[in-house]
Design an enzyme around this catalytic site. Structure first.
Site: not given
Length: 424
Positions: A13, A16, A40-41, A224
């Site tokens: 988080d 990225k 999740g990006h 991650q």
């Protein structure tokens, strides 16, 4: 420079997605090499908010080819949903622009069911996303997994699922007492899903080998963070893949080549989702302020992120364990205007003082040592204040590598490059 890996240097988080998005403008290929749709990006483009879970961020750039390497655990149903969402946003996704390894391990319904039952009824809560990631990697390691290419052959798929179900059936019936689909039902579901994925399936290892020989610029996009790595992370509260730089070589490959730059994405403070020790966690109004101002809620699960001060011992550890060559310091705007600003510079642990973490340390037993920093109140519209410069310089001195990027908001325009990646 022809190759760069983006690694999360904390517990994920770190921001990225937007960094990968901008660097994607400068490269030819973007590669995902581990994890699955538990990542999740979030990328903000104008008035559009795009959240990618499986598809690499390079898909947002027409000149870029996106690759899902064999180290990824692949949920075809989640992929189909994401593909539809991406295409609805006006992005053209073709087999030439998106290539998926046929050797990816598939996340079956059994994996997701097992994940959820363990978290709900098991003795220890890890704080998983419930997406079936861990059980899918278990199947892979125990050599009972389903590969993406298996979805293209119904008879082979059914045979493998029957074998895969033998042990799980006992767990579902006798331990968790839950309903589950038959092997025939699951085979039909996966076979149908496989038809929509089939055009994108290819030999990504050879494709990347060809790209390297043609001197194409390759960006490896991690999910991650290092502290969630199955080997290097705060075990057992980790993910099930190698999130450190080593995952590039096992999960995608760079035949005959090397990674020339490893960029660690680092939040200006520290956050964590789920269970597990967190030395600098703030349980007061300051922690709540950071959480609210930073919008600290998971892109995949929506869960609140726990917040705390920047942890230098853990960051040093990430630098060493993933051979980071520079970092991107994100979310500096969240700390701007605060009344106090601290950094953890070391730990008191078992009668000694440490300035760097290491594998196996019991983070629940460390006592953080803090340094008070001068708060900064920058609006990031002009020159950096002396206080902000001091904060950035202090981090650089402590970890021994430069800050190559600073980010102070979710927009592409709110990122400043201090280093010229892919052009040096």
């Amino acid at each position: 420079m022809k190759s760069l890996a983006i690694i999360g240097s904390q517990w994920g988080d770190e921001g990225k997605g937007k960094i990968t998005d901008l660097l994607g403008l400068k490269c030819d290929v973007v590669v995902r090499y581990q994890g699955g749709n538990n990542a999740g990006h979030t990328i903000i483009v104008g008035d559009k908010k795009i959240v990618l879970h499986l598809i690499p961020s390079g898909i947002l750039h027409d000149h870029c080819t996106s690759v899902v390497g064999h180290g990824v655990v692949f949920d075809p149903e989640a992929f189909n949903t994401e593909l539809a969402t991406v295409e609805k946003s006006g992005i053209n996704v073709t087999p030439e622009r998106l290539r998926i390894s046929g050797n990816c391990s598939v996340i079956t319904f059994y994996n997701k069911l097992l994940d959820g039952q363990r978290e709900a009824k098991g003795p220890v809560k890890i704080g998983t996303t419930g997406k079936g990631i861990g059980p899918a990697y278990e199947d892979k390691i125990s050599r009972k997994g389903i590969k993406l290419k298996d979805l293209l052959d119904y008879d082979l798929l059914l045979e493998k699922l029957k074998s895969n179900l033998i042990e799980k059936e006992s767990l579902f019936k006798n331990l968790y007492n839950c309903d589950y689909p038959s092997a025939e039902e699951e085979a039909k579901r996966l076979f149908e899903l496989g038809k929509s994925v089939a055009p994108f399936v290819c030999d990504t290892f050879s494709y990347l080998d060809q790209c390297r020989q043609e001197n194409k610029k390759i960006l490896f996009e991690g999910a991650q963070g290092v502290l969630l790595d199955i080997d290097y992370g705060s075990y057992p509260f980790v993910t099930s893949s190698n999130t450190s730089v080593g995952g590039v070589f096992t999960g995608a490959g760079l035949p005959g080549g090397m990674i020339e730059e490893v960029l660690g994405i680092t939040k200006a403070y520290t956050t964590r989702v789920g269970e597990g020790p967190f030395p600098t966690e703030l349980f007061n109004d300051v922690g709540e302020f950071i959480q609210t101002k930073g919008g600290e809620f998971g892109a995949t699960t929506g869960r609140k992120r726990r917040c705390g001060w920047l942890d230098i011992p853990l960051l040093k550890y990430a630098v060493k364990s993933s051979n980071l060559t520079s970092i991107a310091l994100t979310k500096l705007d969240v700390l701007s205007g605060m009344d106090e600003l601290k950094v953890c510079t070391g730990y008191k642990y078992e009668g000694r003082e440490l300035d760097c973490s290491y594998p196996g340390i019991d983070l629940s037993k460390v006592e953080p040592v803090y340094k008070d920093m001068k708060p900064f109140a920058d609006d990031f519209k002009g020159e950096q204040s002396p206080e902000l410069k001091e904060y950035i310089s202090f981090i650089e001195e402590e970890i021994g590598i430069p800050v190559g990027i600073i980010a102070y908001g979710p927009e592409r325009s709110e990122i400043t490059f201090l280093k010229d990646y892919f052009n040096n």
